[in-house]
Design a protein around this motif. Sequence first.
Motif, PDB file in Angstrom:
ATOM      1  N   ALA A   1      -1.953 -10.520   5.708  1.00 40.88           N
ATOM      2  CA  ALA A   1      -2.791  -9.472   6.299  1.00 40.88           C
ATOM      3  C   ALA A   1      -2.527  -8.126   5.630  1.00 40.88           C
ATOM      4  O   ALA A   1      -3.471  -7.353   5.367  1.00 40.88           O
ATOM      5  N   ALA A   2      -1.267  -7.816   5.353  1.00 43.52           N
ATOM      6  CA  ALA A   2      -0.928  -6.562   4.673  1.00 43.52           C
ATOM      7  C   ALA A   2      -1.526  -6.527   3.269  1.00 43.52           C
ATOM      8  O   ALA A   2      -2.053  -5.492   2.834  1.00 43.52           O
ATOM      9  N   LEU A   3      -1.459  -7.633   2.556  1.00 43.45           N
ATOM     10  CA  LEU A   3      -2.048  -7.695   1.215  1.00 43.45           C
ATOM     11  C   LEU A   3      -3.569  -7.570   1.267  1.00 43.45           C
ATOM     12  O   LEU A   3      -4.177  -6.899   0.424  1.00 43.45           O
ATOM     13  N   ASP A   4      -4.183  -8.212   2.263  1.00 40.31           N
ATOM     14  CA  ASP A   4      -5.632  -8.084   2.426  1.00 40.31           C
ATOM     15  C   ASP A   4      -6.019  -6.631   2.661  1.00 40.31           C
ATOM     16  O   ASP A   4      -6.990  -6.130   2.073  1.00 40.31           O
ATOM     17  N   ALA A   5      -5.271  -5.932   3.519  1.00 37.71           N
ATOM     18  CA  ALA A   5      -5.552  -4.518   3.790  1.00 37.71           C
ATOM     19  C   ALA A   5      -5.379  -3.694   2.522  1.00 37.71           C
ATOM     20  O   ALA A   5      -6.194  -2.797   2.234  1.00 37.71           O
ATOM     21  N   TYR A   6      -4.317  -3.964   1.782  1.00 41.29           N
ATOM     22  CA  TYR A   6      -4.088  -3.251   0.525  1.00 41.29           C
ATOM     23  C   TYR A   6      -5.244  -3.466  -0.447  1.00 41.29           C
ATOM     24  O   TYR A   6      -5.743  -2.520  -1.062  1.00 41.29           O
ATOM     25  N   LEU A   7      -5.689  -4.708  -0.595  1.00 40.55           N
ATOM     26  CA  LEU A   7      -6.787  -5.006  -1.512  1.00 40.55           C
ATOM     27  C   LEU A   7      -8.091  -4.348  -1.072  1.00 40.55           C
ATOM     28  O   LEU A   7      -8.844  -3.838  -1.915  1.00 40.55           O
TER      29      LEU A   7
END
Length: 122
Positions: free
Chosen positions: A107-113
Amino acid sequence: MKISDASRISGVSARSLRHYEDEGLIVPGRFSNGFRDYCQSTIDRVLVIRSLLESGLPVRLIRDVLPRLADGPDVGTDAVCAEFLHEVQSYRDRLAARIAVLSDQQAALDAYLREARRTALR
């Protein structure tokens, strides 16, 4: 039966059969020439091992519980002691915790992307 026959009958590769032996999970007999000799009870045990491994249980736990399981490929809860069930539940709980951490990271990586793409489009 020879390892090639045991592999064909059990659906487990010869390499895996040797690995199970190295791990102390099975003890096949030996022919006079030193070749492994697999009996039906060993094949049944291999099927139980494969089922437990496919469930995600570690070899250590399988090695500990095998002496307590009923012979044959059908593993029922009535054939398993409470200690083993506790170990499996504990393993499952640790797995669930790891999945939760990985989900949070995803989820954190998705938000970053999403943010990075939004910034790149400006």
